[in-house]
Design a protein around this motif. Structure first.
Motif, PDB file in Angstrom:
ATOM      1  N   THR A  12      -6.098   1.847   0.338  1.00  7.59           N
ATOM      2  CA  THR A  12      -6.998   1.865  -0.800  1.00  7.59           C
ATOM      3  C   THR A  12      -8.072   0.819  -0.544  1.00  7.59           C
ATOM      4  OG1 THR A  12      -5.198   2.539  -2.267  1.00  7.59           O
ATOM      5  CG2 THR A  12      -7.184   1.626  -3.305  1.00  7.59           C
ATOM      6  N   SER A  13      -9.296   1.287  -0.395  1.00  3.24           N
ATOM      7  CA  SER A  13     -10.413   0.416  -0.063  1.00  3.24           C
ATOM      8  C   SER A  13     -11.268   0.223  -1.311  1.00  3.24           C
ATOM      9  CB  SER A  13     -11.239   1.071   1.049  1.00  3.24           C
ATOM     10  OG  SER A  13     -12.404   0.346   1.317  1.00  3.24           O
ATOM     11  N   THR A  14     -11.454  -1.037  -1.695  1.00  2.00           N
ATOM     12  CA  THR A  14     -12.305  -1.362  -2.835  1.00  2.00           C
ATOM     13  C   THR A  14     -13.531  -2.090  -2.301  1.00  2.00           C
ATOM     14  OG1 THR A  14     -10.363  -1.563  -4.251  1.00  2.00           O
ATOM     15  CG2 THR A  14     -12.410  -2.552  -5.057  1.00  2.00           C
ATOM     16  N   VAL A  15     -14.696  -1.497  -2.537  1.00  2.00           N
ATOM     17  CA  VAL A  15     -15.946  -2.067  -2.032  1.00  2.00           C
ATOM     18  C   VAL A  15     -16.801  -2.478  -3.226  1.00  2.00           C
ATOM     19  CG1 VAL A  15     -18.076  -1.581  -0.763  1.00  2.00           C
ATOM     20  CG2 VAL A  15     -15.889  -0.691   0.083  1.00  2.00           C
ATOM     21  N   GLY A  16     -17.160  -3.745  -3.250  1.00  2.28           N
ATOM     22  CA  GLY A  16     -18.048  -4.268  -4.283  1.00  2.28           C
ATOM     23  C   GLY A  16     -19.409  -4.571  -3.688  1.00  2.28           C
ATOM     24  N   ILE A  17     -20.421  -4.515  -4.531  1.00  2.00           N
ATOM     25  CA  ILE A  17     -21.785  -4.844  -4.107  1.00  2.00           C
ATOM     26  C   ILE A  17     -22.414  -5.742  -5.160  1.00  2.00           C
ATOM     27  CG2 ILE A  17     -22.716  -2.733  -5.147  1.00  2.00           C
ATOM     28  CD1 ILE A  17     -24.883  -2.770  -2.952  1.00  2.00           C
ATOM     29  N   GLY A  18     -23.204  -6.683  -4.711  1.00  2.00           N
ATOM     30  CA  GLY A  18     -23.891  -7.565  -5.644  1.00  2.00           C
ATOM     31  C   GLY A  18     -24.812  -8.519  -4.915  1.00  2.00           C
ATOM     32  N   VAL A  36      -3.047  -1.873   1.900  1.00  2.00           N
ATOM     33  CA  VAL A  36      -2.417  -0.973   2.858  1.00  2.00           C
ATOM     34  C   VAL A  36      -0.965  -0.734   2.467  1.00  2.00           C
ATOM     35  CG1 VAL A  36      -1.887  -0.620   5.305  1.00  2.00           C
ATOM     36  CG2 VAL A  36      -3.935  -1.916   4.645  1.00  2.00           C
ATOM     37  N   SER A  37      -0.615   0.537   2.349  1.00  6.56           N
ATOM     38  CA  SER A  37       0.766   0.928   2.035  1.00  6.56           C
ATOM     39  C   SER A  37       1.376   1.588   3.270  1.00  6.56           C
ATOM     40  CB  SER A  37       0.782   1.902   0.852  1.00  6.56           C
ATOM     41  OG  SER A  37       2.089   2.384   0.639  1.00  6.56           O
ATOM     42  N   LEU A  38       2.434   0.987   3.772  1.00  8.92           N
ATOM     43  CA  LEU A  38       3.168   1.490   4.930  1.00  8.92           C
ATOM     44  C   LEU A  38       4.636   1.639   4.544  1.00  8.92           C
ATOM     45  CD1 LEU A  38       1.375  -0.834   7.449  1.00  8.92           C
ATOM     46  CD2 LEU A  38       1.377   1.660   7.637  1.00  8.92           C
ATOM     47  N   PRO A  39       4.958   2.675   3.753  1.00 13.47           N
ATOM     48  CA  PRO A  39       6.330   2.846   3.258  1.00 13.47           C
ATOM     49  C   PRO A  39       7.350   2.902   4.392  1.00 13.47           C
ATOM     50  CG  PRO A  39       4.843   4.383   2.183  1.00 13.47           C
ATOM     51  CD  PRO A  39       4.075   3.732   3.297  1.00 13.47           C
ATOM     52  N   GLY A  40       8.429   2.161   4.196  1.00 12.42           N
ATOM     53  CA  GLY A  40       9.517   2.160   5.167  1.00 12.42           C
ATOM     54  C   GLY A  40       9.414   1.098   6.239  1.00 12.42           C
ATOM     55  N   LEU A  62       1.024  -5.137  12.087  1.00 14.20           N
ATOM     56  CA  LEU A  62       0.265  -3.936  12.410  1.00 14.20           C
ATOM     57  C   LEU A  62      -1.121  -3.973  11.774  1.00 14.20           C
ATOM     58  CD1 LEU A  62       0.157  -1.088  13.674  1.00 14.20           C
ATOM     59  CD2 LEU A  62       1.153  -0.238  11.532  1.00 14.20           C
ATOM     60  N   VAL A  63      -1.185  -4.376  10.512  1.00 14.07           N
ATOM     61  CA  VAL A  63      -2.461  -4.459   9.798  1.00 14.07           C
ATOM     62  C   VAL A  63      -3.384  -5.482  10.469  1.00 14.07           C
ATOM     63  CG1 VAL A  63      -3.507  -5.217   7.616  1.00 14.07           C
ATOM     64  CG2 VAL A  63      -1.607  -3.581   7.597  1.00 14.07           C
ATOM     65  N   ALA A  64      -2.835  -6.623  10.855  1.00 15.28           N
ATOM     66  CA  ALA A  64      -3.646  -7.659  11.508  1.00 15.28           C
ATOM     67  C   ALA A  64      -4.214  -7.149  12.832  1.00 15.28           C
ATOM     68  CB  ALA A  64      -2.809  -8.915  11.724  1.00 15.28           C
ATOM     69  N   LYS A  65      -3.387  -6.448  13.616  1.00 14.66           N
ATOM     70  CA  LYS A  65      -3.865  -5.906  14.895  1.00 14.66           C
ATOM     71  C   LYS A  65      -4.908  -4.817  14.657  1.00 14.66           C
ATOM     72  CE  LYS A  65       0.372  -6.910  17.413  1.00 14.66           C
ATOM     73  NZ  LYS A  65       1.614  -6.341  17.947  1.00 14.66           N
ATOM     74  N   GLY A  74     -17.468 -11.449  10.020  1.00 15.22           N
ATOM     75  CA  GLY A  74     -18.406 -12.558  10.101  1.00 15.22           C
ATOM     76  C   GLY A  74     -19.524 -12.507   9.070  1.00 15.22           C
ATOM     77  N   ASN A  75     -19.688 -11.347   8.391  1.00 19.12           N
ATOM     78  CA  ASN A  75     -20.761 -11.301   7.403  1.00 19.12           C
ATOM     79  C   ASN A  75     -20.353 -10.622   6.093  1.00 19.12           C
ATOM     80  OD1 ASN A  75     -20.643  -8.732   8.395  1.00 19.12           O
ATOM     81  ND2 ASN A  75     -22.809  -8.520   8.824  1.00 19.12           N
ATOM     82  N   VAL A  76     -19.133 -10.123   6.018  1.00 20.31           N
ATOM     83  CA  VAL A  76     -18.617  -9.519   4.789  1.00 20.31           C
ATOM     84  C   VAL A  76     -17.184  -9.999   4.604  1.00 20.31           C
ATOM     85  CG1 VAL A  76     -17.996  -7.356   3.631  1.00 20.31           C
ATOM     86  CG2 VAL A  76     -20.044  -7.443   5.039  1.00 20.31           C
ATOM     87  N   ASP A  77     -16.851 -10.451   3.388  1.00 14.78           N
ATOM     88  CA  ASP A  77     -15.476 -10.834   3.109  1.00 14.78           C
ATOM     89  C   ASP A  77     -14.623  -9.576   3.025  1.00 14.78           C
ATOM     90  OD1 ASP A  77     -15.879 -13.574   3.028  1.00 14.78           O
ATOM     91  OD2 ASP A  77     -16.330 -13.579   0.876  1.00 14.78           O
ATOM     92  N   VAL A  78     -13.594  -9.491   3.890  1.00 19.79           N
ATOM     93  CA  VAL A  78     -12.645  -8.387   3.869  1.00 19.79           C
ATOM     94  C   VAL A  78     -11.254  -8.987   3.702  1.00 19.79           C
ATOM     95  CG1 VAL A  78     -11.648  -6.434   5.130  1.00 19.79           C
ATOM     96  CG2 VAL A  78     -14.095  -6.969   5.378  1.00 19.79           C
ATOM     97  N   ARG A  79     -10.622  -8.644   2.596  1.00 24.57           N
ATOM     98  CA  ARG A  79      -9.268  -9.130   2.337  1.00 24.57           C
ATOM     99  C   ARG A  79      -8.279  -8.003   2.578  1.00 24.57           C
ATOM    100  NH1 ARG A  79     -12.860 -11.047  -0.697  1.00 24.57           N
ATOM    101  NH2 ARG A  79     -12.763  -9.361  -2.200  1.00 24.57           N
ATOM    102  N   LEU A  80      -7.231  -8.299   3.334  1.00 26.61           N
ATOM    103  CA  LEU A  80      -6.193  -7.334   3.680  1.00 26.61           C
ATOM    104  C   LEU A  80      -4.908  -7.667   2.933  1.00 26.61           C
ATOM    105  CD1 LEU A  80      -6.771  -7.521   7.516  1.00 26.61           C
ATOM    106  CD2 LEU A  80      -7.616  -5.731   6.000  1.00 26.61           C
ATOM    107  N   THR A  81      -4.312  -6.670   2.317  1.00 25.43           N
ATOM    108  CA  THR A  81      -3.057  -6.862   1.604  1.00 25.43           C
ATOM    109  C   THR A  81      -2.126  -5.718   1.941  1.00 25.43           C
ATOM    110  OG1 THR A  81      -4.289  -7.822  -0.249  1.00 25.43           O
ATOM    111  CG2 THR A  81      -2.002  -7.217  -0.668  1.00 25.43           C
ATOM    112  N   VAL A  82      -0.897  -6.036   2.291  1.00 26.44           N
ATOM    113  CA  VAL A  82       0.135  -5.011   2.464  1.00 26.44           C
ATOM    114  C   VAL A  82       0.818  -4.863   1.115  1.00 26.44           C
ATOM    115  CG1 VAL A  82       2.284  -4.404   3.616  1.00 26.44           C
ATOM    116  CG2 VAL A  82       0.436  -5.474   4.916  1.00 26.44           C
ATOM    117  N   VAL A  83       0.802  -3.642   0.594  1.00 27.66           N
ATOM    118  CA  VAL A  83       1.387  -3.390  -0.730  1.00 27.66           C
ATOM    119  C   VAL A  83       2.636  -2.546  -0.620  1.00 27.66           C
ATOM    120  CG1 VAL A  83      -0.790  -3.610  -1.955  1.00 27.66           C
ATOM    121  CG2 VAL A  83      -0.101  -1.378  -1.105  1.00 27.66           C
TER     122      VAL A  83
END
Length: 142
Positions: A83-89, A104-108, A117-120, A133-142
């Motif tokens: 699920t990608s949430t993109v904000g602009i401002g 990121v949902s990786l059931p099991g 896996l997500v980091a790689k 380097g120019n956009v904040d991207v936050r990664l979460t395993v849910v």
């Protein structure tokens, strides 16, 4: 940095945020509408941020599959989702910028395996490489 291009596509937009966009091969055609939050009327149509969010989510799944295929003992489950949430401002430096969350949902998969896996994948995904380097991207395993 050079890129060995394996695939190209071309899209054309007309009318800006309240116009239309389509790929020249006819595979994609969308009506565009500016969201109310950005001063538009809203209404039917998509906006560039929605298209970017969908593309990033799909591409990130592909990056995870590519990383898993290279070994490491993990398999990407069939019901994987991003699920990608993109904000602009406005940016403090002027102009506008993006802000991105990927859930990121990786059931099991064990949490540690999923996070590795997500980091790689974040180092392989072309969207991640383009924003690094120019956009904040936050990664979460849910």
């Amino acid at each position: 940095m050079s890129v060995k291009v394996l695939y190209k596509t071309t899209a054309k937009a007309t009318g800006g945020r309240d116009g239309a966009a389509e790929t020249l091969d006819g595979a994609l055609s969308v009506k565009l509408a500016t969201p109310k939050e950005l001063g538009g009327a809203g209404g039917p149509g998509n906006n560039p941020e929605q298209l970017f969010a969908a593309g990033y989510a799909a591409c990130f799944i592909g990056a995870m599959k590519a990383v898993a295929a290279q070994g490491g003992g993990v398999k990407v489950p069939a019901d994987v989702s991003v699920t990608s949430t993109v904000g602009i401002g406005p940016r403090s430096e002027g102009g506008f910028g993006l802000d991105i969350d990927l859930a990121v949902s990786l059931p099991g998969l064990a949490k540690a395996d999923a996070e590795a896996l997500v980091a790689k994948a974040h180092h392989v995904c072309p969207y991640s490489n383009a924003t690094r380097g120019n956009v904040d991207v936050r990664l979460t395993v849910v």
